[in-house]
Scaffold this motif. Structure first.
Motif, short mmCIF file in Angstrom:
data_model
loop_
_atom_site.label_atom_id
_atom_site.label_comp_id
_atom_site.label_asym_id
_atom_site.label_seq_id
_atom_site.Cartn_x
_atom_site.Cartn_y
_atom_site.Cartn_z
N UNK A 1 5.98 8.97 18.56
CA UNK A 1 4.47 8.88 18.18
C UNK A 1 4.73 8.66 16.73
N UNK A 2 4.12 7.82 16.09
CA UNK A 2 4.07 7.72 14.61
C UNK A 2 2.87 8.60 14.09
N UNK A 3 2.97 9.16 13.21
CA UNK A 3 2.04 10.06 12.45
C UNK A 3 1.04 9.13 12.00
N UNK A 4 -0.36 9.76 11.71
CA UNK A 4 -1.31 8.74 10.79
C UNK A 4 -0.80 8.53 9.34
N UNK A 5 -0.40 9.40 8.69
CA UNK A 5 0.31 8.94 7.45
C UNK A 5 1.58 7.96 7.43
N UNK A 6 2.26 7.93 8.34
CA UNK A 6 3.44 7.01 8.26
C UNK A 6 2.67 5.58 8.94
N UNK A 7 1.69 5.72 9.79
CA UNK A 7 1.03 4.40 10.18
C UNK A 7 0.26 3.78 9.31
N UNK A 8 -0.46 4.60 8.15
CA UNK A 8 -1.17 3.88 7.18
C UNK A 8 -0.31 3.29 6.14
N UNK A 9 0.83 4.09 5.87
CA UNK A 9 1.55 3.53 4.83
C UNK A 9 2.48 2.09 5.14
N UNK A 10 2.55 1.91 6.53
CA UNK A 10 3.23 0.99 7.05
C UNK A 10 2.29 -0.38 7.05
N UNK A 11 1.21 0.07 7.71
CA UNK A 11 -0.11 -0.89 7.42
C UNK A 11 -0.36 -1.16 5.92
N UNK A 12 -0.30 -0.59 5.04
CA UNK A 12 -0.45 -0.98 3.69
C UNK A 12 0.84 -1.90 3.17
N UNK A 13 2.03 -1.31 3.83
CA UNK A 13 3.06 -2.29 3.43
C UNK A 13 2.91 -3.64 3.85
N UNK A 14 2.58 -3.72 5.12
CA UNK A 14 2.33 -5.26 5.64
C UNK A 14 1.48 -5.81 4.57
N UNK A 15 0.32 -5.37 4.19
CA UNK A 15 -0.47 -5.84 3.12
C UNK A 15 0.24 -6.47 1.96
N UNK A 16 1.10 -5.58 1.33
CA UNK A 16 1.83 -5.79 0.36
C UNK A 16 3.02 -6.91 0.60
N UNK A 17 3.37 -7.19 1.68
CA UNK A 17 4.53 -8.31 1.86
C UNK A 17 3.65 -9.60 2.07
N UNK A 18 2.31 -9.27 2.55
CA UNK A 18 1.67 -10.65 2.64
C UNK A 18 1.11 -11.09 1.30
N UNK A 19 0.82 -10.06 0.38
CA UNK A 19 0.34 -10.59 -0.88
C UNK A 19 1.33 -11.10 -1.79
N UNK A 20 2.81 -10.54 -1.26
CA UNK A 20 3.85 -11.02 -2.11
C UNK A 20 4.06 -12.49 -1.59
N UNK A 21 3.89 -12.92 -0.56
CA UNK A 21 3.87 -14.31 -0.11
C UNK A 21 2.88 -15.15 -0.80
N UNK A 22 1.58 -14.41 -1.09
CA UNK A 22 0.59 -15.32 -1.62
C UNK A 22 1.04 -15.60 -3.23
N UNK A 23 1.74 -14.21 -3.90
CA UNK A 23 2.11 -14.63 -5.32
C UNK A 23 2.99 -15.69 -5.35
N UNK A 24 4.13 -15.48 -4.48
CA UNK A 24 5.00 -16.81 -4.70
C UNK A 24 4.64 -17.85 -4.32
N UNK A 25 3.52 -18.16 -3.58
CA UNK A 25 2.78 -19.32 -3.30
C UNK A 25 2.39 -20.01 -4.37
N UNK A 26 1.65 -19.01 -5.43
CA UNK A 26 0.76 -19.23 -6.40
C UNK A 26 1.85 -19.85 -7.40
N UNK A 27 3.22 -19.21 -7.58
CA UNK A 27 4.22 -19.48 -8.46
C UNK A 27 4.62 -20.97 -8.28
#
Ligand code: FEO
Length: 169
Positions: A1-27
């Motif tokens: 079972x994943x703890x709430x803290x780990x679940x939250x940080x992994x969900x935030x990391x998903x967002x950061x990776x997709x933001x990275x994709x957006x940033x590279x597309x802008x470039x």
């Protein structure tokens, strides 16, 4: 079972990776505008890899029977002035991603979540590769300065970068 803290940080990391994709597309769009089509290809391939990074996290949360929470993706920076300035931005962005991956690893340790700790190793190694590749480009750009012929050769080299789907399994 994943703890709430780990679940939250992994969900935030998903967002950061997709933001990275957006940033590279802008470039990629910027490089296309100024006629550096190889640089445009390089950053577009990188954008696709960032989507993979997000999807691997997504699949991991599903595999662990954990709730995925998709968040809004910020508008990426679009103030670009030169290839060197773009790659310096890339380096500082990737260093910040490395720091956030390190925080995932540290939190997994704190929460005794060994599966996540093991999973995130793939990202730790990936960040070392990405930072090294970007530093390499910055070194080359630093040597060439404004010399158009060298920039053209580098652009031609970057046209050859192929996309390879990333997978951690
Ligand atoms: Fe997914 Fe460029 O780090």
């Amino acid at each position: 079972m994943i703890s709430d803290k780990v679940r939250n940080i992994l969900n935030e990391q998903i967002n950061k990776e997709f933001y990275s994709a957006y940033l590279y597309l802008a470039m990629s769009a910027y490089f296309d505008e100024i006629g550096l089509y190889g640089f445009s290809n390089w950053t577009k391939v990188q954008a696709r890899e960032e989507v993979d990074h997000g999807m691997i996290l997504f699949d991991y949360l599903i595999d662990r029977n954990t709730k995925v929470e998709l968040m809004s993706i910020d508008t990426p920076d679009s103030e670009f002035t030169s290839p060197m300035q773009v790659f310096e931005k890339i380096l500082s962005h990737e260093i910040s991603v490395t720091e956030s991956i390190n925080r995932v690893a540290a939190l997994s340790d704190d929460e005794c979540d060994l599966a996540t700790r093991n999973f995130i190793n793939w990202y730790i190694a990936e960040q070392v590769e990405e930072e090294a590749a970007v530093r390499d480009v910055i070194t080359k750009l630093g040597m060439f300065g404004d010399e158009k012929a060298s920039l053209y050769l580098l652009d031609r080299e970057f046209k050859e970068r192929d996309y390879r789907a990333h997978s951690y399994k």
